[in-house]
Design a protein around this motif. Structure first.
Motif, mmCIF file in Angstrom:
data_model
loop_
_atom_site.group_PDB
_atom_site.id
_atom_site.type_symbol
_atom_site.label_atom_id
_atom_site.label_comp_id
_atom_site.label_asym_id
_atom_site.label_seq_id
_atom_site.Cartn_x
_atom_site.Cartn_y
_atom_site.Cartn_z
ATOM 1 N N TYR A 161 0.830 -1.209 0.000
ATOM 2 C CA TYR A 161 0.000 0.000 0.000
ATOM 3 C C TYR A 161 0.860 1.253 0.000
ATOM 4 N N TYR B 62 1.773 2.034 -3.644
ATOM 5 C CA TYR B 62 0.599 2.634 -4.286
ATOM 6 C C TYR B 62 0.409 4.072 -3.802
ATOM 7 N N ARG B 63 0.633 4.308 -2.515
ATOM 8 C CA ARG B 63 0.497 5.660 -1.962
ATOM 9 C C ARG B 63 1.430 6.630 -2.669
ATOM 10 N N ALA C 209 -4.597 1.381 -2.398
ATOM 11 C CA ALA C 209 -3.827 1.586 -1.176
ATOM 12 C C ALA C 209 -4.730 1.548 0.048
ATOM 13 N N MET D 192 -4.225 -0.999 3.174
ATOM 14 C CA MET D 192 -3.571 -0.444 4.364
ATOM 15 C C MET D 192 -4.223 -0.941 5.654
#
Length: 311
Positions: free
Chosen positions: A103, A106-107, A129, A133
């Motif tokens: 995640y 992706y963030r 994300a 998360m």
């Protein structure tokens, strides 16, 4: 992956060594503005470039020694701090291929999709994300550019939701952005994060035409808060509350004048827009654009709104 990313760094250093027309020939478009104007890496001093490049080289070495998830993230972040979003996105993408449940990757890729005006891709990354998360455990996120007190203030969960809301806001999905920013409040665990989230929540609600709810969102913000980083957001909110003259938003004593003017100027332009003064809103948005600080979120938002107002 390691060989390919090492080649990217060598290519970048070669471009830095070029001068004059040769350097211009090798410059890549990093984004396209809302009106289609190509955006390039902003000019910076040789000293600043050298410092950022040194950190990039360190990140590359760390990655070459150990291509872990975290070293991949830092390599991508270092490219992004040089405003080379193409390279940053490529690093994060290859990292996601290696660590598909990350995640954090992706963030960070979503952040640079916002910077490069790829808002739908950013929304998709932040949706993923958010799904991945942990919701209960707050994870402090280390700063790439530490603040004056060298205190990391943000956390991964906050950054995912904050940028998720921004990706929605910039597409005009204000109701969805409002829902995300309301959830982001749970991860806004200090005054700096609270004012940042509250500001975008307020603006999302105002764009929905929910003025009473927007005013209620400002109640927790007061004059005795301890702000380390997000003074621009704080000033915007105090202006919304009527406790700071709107003209003060275009004055700054911060070191990064272009960034603070972009942030505060967007808030001021929005205020005029809410109150029906479209001409003044366009004027303020144009002043934000004139700073040339195109990576700043305030600039991105002003650019989008100015383009819509000209249509």
């Amino acid at each position: 992956m390691k060989v390919r990313l090492s080649i990217l760094l060598c290519s970048f250093l070669f471009v830095l060594a070029c001068s004059g027309d040769k350097a211009e020939e090798k410059e890549e478009v990093q984004a396209y503005a809302a009106n289609g104007t190509p955006l390039y890496i902003p000019a910076r001093s040789e000293e600043a470039t050298a410092a950022l490049t040194k950190r990039l080289e360190e990140a590359q070495k760390n990655f070459d020694d150990d291509p872990s998830e975290m070293n991949t993230i830092w390599l991508g972040r270092r490219w992004a701090y040089l405003t080379n979003y193409n390279k940053a996105i490529e690093v994060f993408t290859e990292g996601i291929n290696q660590f598909p449940s990350s995640y954090k990757l992706y963030r960070h890729r979503g952040h640079r999709y916002i910077s490069s005006r790829q808002f739908e891709k950013a929304e998709s990354d932040y949706k993923r994300a958010y799904q991945l998360m942990p919701k209960e455990k707050i994870e402090v996120e280390p700063d790439g550019a530490p603040n004056s007190m060298n205190i990391p203030l943000s956390n991964t969960q906050f950054n995912i939701l904050y940028h998720y809301g921004l990706a929605l806001y910039l597409q005009g999905k204000f109701e969805e952005a409002t829902a995300i920013y309301r959830e982001c409040l749970a991860y806004s665990v200090n005054d700096d994060l609270l004012v940042a989230t509250t500001d975008w929540l307020y603006m999302s609600l105002m764009r929905e035409g929910k003025a009473e709810e927007a005013a209620a969102a400002l109640v927790p913000i007061h004059s005795e808060m301890t702000i380390i980083e997000n003074d621009s957001y704080y000033k915007r909110i105090m202006m919304y509350k009527g406790e700071l003259a709107k003209e003060e938003l275009l004055r700054t004593d911060q070191l990064d004048i272009a960034l603070s003017l972009a942030t505060q100027g967007y808030g001021m332009g929005n205020w005029y827009l809410y109150n029906g003064d479209t001409a003044q809103a366009k004027n303020i948005f144009q002043r934000v654009i004139d700073t040339g600080n195109w990576p700043a979120f305030g600039y991105v938002a002003a650019e989008v709104d100015l383009h819509l107002l000209k249509d």
